[in-house]
Design a protein around this motif. Structure first.
Motif, PDB file in Angstrom:
ATOM      1  N   LEU A 185       0.803  -1.221   0.000  1.00 32.12           N
ATOM      2  CA  LEU A 185       0.000   0.000   0.000  1.00 32.12           C
ATOM      3  C   LEU A 185       0.838   1.274   0.000  1.00 32.12           C
ATOM      4  CD1 LEU A 185      -2.921  -1.049   2.392  1.00 32.12           C
ATOM      5  CD2 LEU A 185      -2.774  -1.251  -0.094  1.00 32.12           C
ATOM      6  N   ILE A 186       2.047   1.152  -0.556  1.00 30.81           N
ATOM      7  CA  ILE A 186       2.934   2.302  -0.726  1.00 30.81           C
ATOM      8  C   ILE A 186       2.833   2.789  -2.168  1.00 30.81           C
ATOM      9  CG2 ILE A 186       5.342   3.058  -0.755  1.00 30.81           C
ATOM     10  CD1 ILE A 186       4.241   2.716   2.043  1.00 30.81           C
ATOM     11  N   PRO A 187       2.667   4.102  -2.398  1.00 27.98           N
ATOM     12  CA  PRO A 187       2.596   4.602  -3.768  1.00 27.98           C
ATOM     13  C   PRO A 187       3.827   4.209  -4.595  1.00 27.98           C
ATOM     14  CG  PRO A 187       1.916   6.311  -2.246  1.00 27.98           C
ATOM     15  CD  PRO A 187       2.460   5.173  -1.408  1.00 27.98           C
ATOM     16  N   THR A 188       3.561   3.831  -5.838  1.00 30.10           N
ATOM     17  CA  THR A 188       4.653   3.460  -6.748  1.00 30.10           C
ATOM     18  C   THR A 188       5.373   4.681  -7.289  1.00 30.10           C
ATOM     19  OG1 THR A 188       3.183   3.483  -8.671  1.00 30.10           O
ATOM     20  CG2 THR A 188       3.383   1.402  -7.448  1.00 30.10           C
ATOM     21  N   GLY A 189       4.766   5.852  -7.155  1.00 26.68           N
ATOM     22  CA  GLY A 189       5.306   7.087  -7.715  1.00 26.68           C
ATOM     23  C   GLY A 189       4.573   7.529  -8.968  1.00 26.68           C
ATOM     24  N   GLU A 190       3.792   6.627  -9.528  1.00 25.68           N
ATOM     25  CA  GLU A 190       3.018   6.936 -10.732  1.00 25.68           C
ATOM     26  C   GLU A 190       1.777   7.753 -10.379  1.00 25.68           C
ATOM     27  OE1 GLU A 190       0.372   4.499 -14.113  1.00 25.68           O
ATOM     28  OE2 GLU A 190       1.446   3.418 -12.522  1.00 25.68           O
ATOM     29  N   ARG A 191       1.358   8.600 -11.306  1.00 26.88           N
ATOM     30  CA  ARG A 191       0.041   9.234 -11.236  1.00 26.88           C
ATOM     31  C   ARG A 191      -0.750   8.650 -12.403  1.00 26.88           C
ATOM     32  NH1 ARG A 191       0.408  15.474  -9.188  1.00 26.88           N
ATOM     33  NH2 ARG A 191       2.365  15.308  -8.010  1.00 26.88           N
ATOM     34  N   ARG A 192      -1.692   7.801 -12.086  1.00 25.98           N
ATOM     35  CA  ARG A 192      -2.407   7.043 -13.110  1.00 25.98           C
ATOM     36  C   ARG A 192      -3.758   7.684 -13.415  1.00 25.98           C
ATOM     37  NH1 ARG A 192      -2.682   0.769 -11.952  1.00 25.98           N
ATOM     38  NH2 ARG A 192      -0.416   1.127 -12.208  1.00 25.98           N
ATOM     39  N   PRO A 193      -4.106   7.841 -14.682  1.00 26.24           N
ATOM     40  CA  PRO A 193      -5.416   8.401 -15.026  1.00 26.24           C
ATOM     41  C   PRO A 193      -6.549   7.523 -14.503  1.00 26.24           C
ATOM     42  CG  PRO A 193      -3.954   8.450 -16.931  1.00 26.24           C
ATOM     43  CD  PRO A 193      -3.259   7.630 -15.883  1.00 26.24           C
ATOM     44  N   VAL A 194      -7.600   8.163 -14.013  1.00 27.35           N
ATOM     45  CA  VAL A 194      -8.761   7.430 -13.514  1.00 27.35           C
ATOM     46  C   VAL A 194      -9.705   7.033 -14.646  1.00 27.35           C
ATOM     47  CG1 VAL A 194      -8.644   8.616 -11.292  1.00 27.35           C
ATOM     48  CG2 VAL A 194     -10.131   9.524 -13.101  1.00 27.35           C
ATOM     49  N   ALA A 195      -9.580   7.667 -15.782  1.00 25.47           N
ATOM     50  CA  ALA A 195     -10.513   7.444 -16.890  1.00 25.47           C
ATOM     51  C   ALA A 195     -10.590   5.962 -17.255  1.00 25.47           C
ATOM     52  CB  ALA A 195     -10.082   8.258 -18.105  1.00 25.47           C
ATOM     53  N   GLY A 196     -11.812   5.458 -17.362  1.00 22.84           N
ATOM     54  CA  GLY A 196     -12.016   4.075 -17.747  1.00 22.84           C
ATOM     55  C   GLY A 196     -11.774   3.061 -16.655  1.00 22.84           C
ATOM     56  N   THR A 197     -11.623   3.509 -15.396  1.00 24.19           N
ATOM     57  CA  THR A 197     -11.354   2.609 -14.276  1.00 24.19           C
ATOM     58  C   THR A 197     -12.388   2.809 -13.180  1.00 24.19           C
ATOM     59  OG1 THR A 197      -9.992   4.064 -12.865  1.00 24.19           O
ATOM     60  CG2 THR A 197      -8.895   3.012 -14.763  1.00 24.19           C
ATOM     61  N   VAL A 198     -12.345   1.928 -12.175  1.00 23.41           N
ATOM     62  CA  VAL A 198     -13.256   2.068 -11.033  1.00 23.41           C
ATOM     63  C   VAL A 198     -12.843   3.212 -10.114  1.00 23.41           C
ATOM     64  CG1 VAL A 198     -13.956  -0.346 -11.055  1.00 23.41           C
ATOM     65  CG2 VAL A 198     -11.953   0.345  -9.718  1.00 23.41           C
ATOM     66  N   PHE A 199     -11.778   3.909 -10.471  1.00 25.12           N
ATOM     67  CA  PHE A 199     -11.312   5.054  -9.693  1.00 25.12           C
ATOM     68  C   PHE A 199     -11.815   6.378 -10.268  1.00 25.12           C
ATOM     69  CE2 PHE A 199      -8.494   1.655  -8.562  1.00 25.12           C
ATOM     70  CZ  PHE A 199      -8.239   1.863  -7.207  1.00 25.12           C
ATOM     71  N   ASP A 200     -12.657   6.321 -11.268  1.00 21.17           N
ATOM     72  CA  ASP A 200     -13.159   7.544 -11.887  1.00 21.17           C
ATOM     73  C   ASP A 200     -14.402   8.025 -11.148  1.00 21.17           C
ATOM     74  OD1 ASP A 200     -13.825   9.660 -13.449  1.00 21.17           O
ATOM     75  OD2 ASP A 200     -13.738   8.573 -15.364  1.00 21.17           O
ATOM     76  N   PHE A 201     -14.212   9.014 -10.268  1.00 24.55           N
ATOM     77  CA  PHE A 201     -15.306   9.606  -9.511  1.00 24.55           C
ATOM     78  C   PHE A 201     -15.500  11.070  -9.904  1.00 24.55           C
ATOM     79  CE2 PHE A 201     -14.094   6.011  -6.859  1.00 24.55           C
ATOM     80  CZ  PHE A 201     -15.334   5.511  -6.449  1.00 24.55           C
ATOM     81  N   ARG A 202     -15.081  11.422 -11.100  1.00 26.10           N
ATOM     82  CA  ARG A 202     -15.231  12.812 -11.522  1.00 26.10           C
ATOM     83  C   ARG A 202     -16.703  13.189 -11.692  1.00 26.10           C
ATOM     84  NH1 ARG A 202     -11.222  12.773 -16.521  1.00 26.10           N
ATOM     85  NH2 ARG A 202     -12.198  10.711 -16.686  1.00 26.10           N
ATOM     86  N   SER A 203     -17.538  12.208 -11.963  1.00 27.00           N
ATOM     87  CA  SER A 203     -18.987  12.356 -11.898  1.00 27.00           C
ATOM     88  C   SER A 203     -19.484  11.465 -10.770  1.00 27.00           C
ATOM     89  CB  SER A 203     -19.633  11.939 -13.223  1.00 27.00           C
ATOM     90  OG  SER A 203     -19.213  12.794 -14.273  1.00 27.00           O
ATOM     91  N   PRO A 204     -20.630  11.804 -10.151  1.00 24.44           N
ATOM     92  CA  PRO A 204     -21.099  11.007  -9.008  1.00 24.44           C
ATOM     93  C   PRO A 204     -21.205   9.530  -9.349  1.00 24.44           C
ATOM     94  CG  PRO A 204     -22.403  13.004  -9.245  1.00 24.44           C
ATOM     95  CD  PRO A 204     -21.535  12.931 -10.450  1.00 24.44           C
ATOM     96  N   ARG A 205     -20.681   8.706  -8.443  1.00 24.04           N
ATOM     97  CA  ARG A 205     -20.652   7.265  -8.670  1.00 24.04           C
ATOM     98  C   ARG A 205     -20.926   6.554  -7.351  1.00 24.04           C
ATOM     99  NH1 ARG A 205     -16.138   4.225 -12.159  1.00 24.04           N
ATOM    100  NH2 ARG A 205     -16.814   2.077 -11.840  1.00 24.04           N
ATOM    101  N   VAL A 206     -21.750   5.508  -7.399  1.00 28.32           N
ATOM    102  CA  VAL A 206     -22.032   4.723  -6.205  1.00 28.32           C
ATOM    103  C   VAL A 206     -20.776   3.948  -5.810  1.00 28.32           C
ATOM    104  CG1 VAL A 206     -23.437   2.875  -5.223  1.00 28.32           C
ATOM    105  CG2 VAL A 206     -24.481   4.545  -6.765  1.00 28.32           C
ATOM    106  N   VAL A 207     -20.389   4.062  -4.552  1.00 30.85           N
ATOM    107  CA  VAL A 207     -19.149   3.441  -4.084  1.00 30.85           C
ATOM    108  C   VAL A 207     -19.163   1.934  -4.307  1.00 30.85           C
ATOM    109  CG1 VAL A 207     -17.758   2.981  -2.019  1.00 30.85           C
ATOM    110  CG2 VAL A 207     -18.686   5.276  -2.413  1.00 30.85           C
ATOM    111  N   ALA A 208     -20.299   1.298  -4.111  1.00 32.35           N
ATOM    112  CA  ALA A 208     -20.401  -0.154  -4.238  1.00 32.35           C
ATOM    113  C   ALA A 208     -20.092  -0.656  -5.645  1.00 32.35           C
ATOM    114  CB  ALA A 208     -21.799  -0.616  -3.836  1.00 32.35           C
ATOM    115  N   ASP A 209     -20.184   0.218  -6.635  1.00 28.12           N
ATOM    116  CA  ASP A 209     -19.940  -0.205  -8.017  1.00 28.12           C
ATOM    117  C   ASP A 209     -18.530  -0.748  -8.226  1.00 28.12           C
ATOM    118  OD1 ASP A 209     -22.480   0.506  -8.644  1.00 28.12           O
ATOM    119  OD2 ASP A 209     -21.955   2.342  -9.748  1.00 28.12           O
ATOM    120  N   GLY A 210     -17.560  -0.270  -7.417  1.00 28.81           N
ATOM    121  CA  GLY A 210     -16.186  -0.691  -7.659  1.00 28.81           C
ATOM    122  C   GLY A 210     -15.485  -1.343  -6.496  1.00 28.81           C
TER     123      GLY A 210
END
Length: 384
Positions: free
Chosen positions: A241-266
């Motif tokens: 659980l240590i950051p790798t140093g990368e900044r990864r785009p959220v687009a197309g992943t379960v980490f995309d919360f730029r629009s409201p998203r139900v937490v349970a979805d991912g």
């Protein structure tokens, strides 16, 4: 430590001011002080309750500068405590789980508990396998803070102070810090962290409240909440659980919360290795706003059932999103509720995890003569 009630003049003034405000100004926020118990060494712990006119109230313990409760009305005016925690001081001491505490000196993880400043290496205690987590096990969450002042008025507030000595848990420099909790009549609880160091050090402070906007202990948990995080990237982690140093785009992943998203979805999407590493969400989001002089939006959480809305604002560049993955039913919380995975959601504004070991992350360095400052806001409201 000052014992509860030993400063009779201060307590009398607070009580008198509170009575006067109640009688003359119904819209004024108030402060109430009470005894919360004593530690085994006899040190007294106080509870300070900030009460706003719109039904929002916050109860803060001097132990850990802890947000013990945050009560808010739903769309129909029904009040509930929306943060997980314990009813009694003894449970915070004997069964620590960071519920609502002030975290420091360094929130989140530092790999191997080591970092280097100006060519000198420092070693912190390891309290999470090979990591130092939230200060190393004897952090600010396990100290009794001193009440500096309380204030009634349009904004009710309490200022708490703590001195962390040079070498405390391996951190260099004497660090004198205050945490100010302020509640207005519109439902905004502001938490301001300010500190000064005698030597160059690292600091990353936050509040570790875990929210369930349906009310702590509600049987459906918090994973049905809708979350928005204005972040185009996040910092993926390794198996520790240590950051790798990368900044990864959220687009197309379960980490995309730029629009409201139900937490349970991912939260249980095992196709994503990051979800498997975190056993759910336990990740830092790189906020689009970055480091700012004034608090700006970091996250918006909404419970469709109650209509309660929480907006988290911060001056910091990141927010850690954690879905209570290590709550396993062994934690007996408020009103005898057993807390399990997904029963609460933490949104912790902060510098990035392990920032001292990643030169391209926003620096957590604090130098003498250049005070540390982080201002965050929990803004509560309702929607239909």
């Amino acid at each position: 430590m000052r014992k509860v009630g030993s400063d009779g003049v201060v307590l009398a003034l607070v009580a008198a001011a509170s009575t006067a405000l109640t009688a003359g100004t119904a819209s004024a926020a108030e402060v109430q002080r009470s005894a919360a118990g004593t530690l085994k060494d006899g040190t007294a712990v106080e509870a300070i309750t900030l009460v706003g006119a719109n039904g929002v109230s916050a109860r803060v313990l001097t132990y850990g500068a802890t947000l013990q409760s945050l009560i808010a009305p739903d769309r129909d005016g029904n009040k509930a405590d929306v943060v997980l925690g314990y009813d009694d001081l003894a449970d915070y001491v004997d069964h620590p789980n960071y519920f609502g505490v002030t975290v420091g000196r360094y929130a989140n993880r530092i790999a191997g508990g080591t970092f280097t400043l100006d060519g000198k290496k420092f070693q912190l205690p390891l309290n999470e396998a090979a990591n130092s987590l939230h200060g190393g096990g004897k952090g600010f969450d396990k100290q009794v803070w001193r009440v500096v002042s309380v204030k009634n008025g349009p904004v009710a507030s309490v200022v708490l102070a703590h001195r962390s000595p040079d070498g405390d848990s391996g951190y260099p420099g004497q660090f004198d810090v205050t945490v100010t909790y302020s509640l207005d009549d519109k439902g905004s609880l502001t938490i301001a962290f300010e500190g000064k160091t005698s030597k160059t050090t690292i600091v990353n402070m936050t509040n570790h409240a875990i929210f369930n906007l349906a009310g702590e202990g509600s049987p459906m948990g918090a994973t049905g909440h809708r979350l928005t995080v204005p972040a185009a990237t996040y910092t993926p982690v390794d198996a520790k659980l240590i950051p790798t140093g990368e900044r990864r785009p959220v687009a197309g992943t379960v980490f995309d919360f730029r629009s409201p998203r139900v937490v349970a979805d991912g939260i249980r999407d095992g196709h994503d290795q990051q979800i498997r590493y975190g056993q759910g969400y336990d990740h830092n989001f790189a906020l689009d706003k970055g480091l700012t002089a004034k608090p700006e939006l970091a996250a918006r959480l909404e419970d469709p059932q109650s209509g309660r809305v929480l907006e988290v604002l911060t001056t910091e560049p990141g927010v850690q999103f954690y879905t209570g993955n290590f709550l396993d039913g062994t934690y007996l919380g408020k009103k005898g509720h057993l807390y399990r995975m997904g029963d609460g959601i933490a949104l912790e504004p902060q510098k990035f995890p392990d920032a001292p070991n990643h030169p391209d992350f926003v620096s957590a360095r604090v130098d003498p003569g250049k005070p540390y400052r982080h201002v965050m806001i929990y803004r509560l409201s309702t929607t239909r």
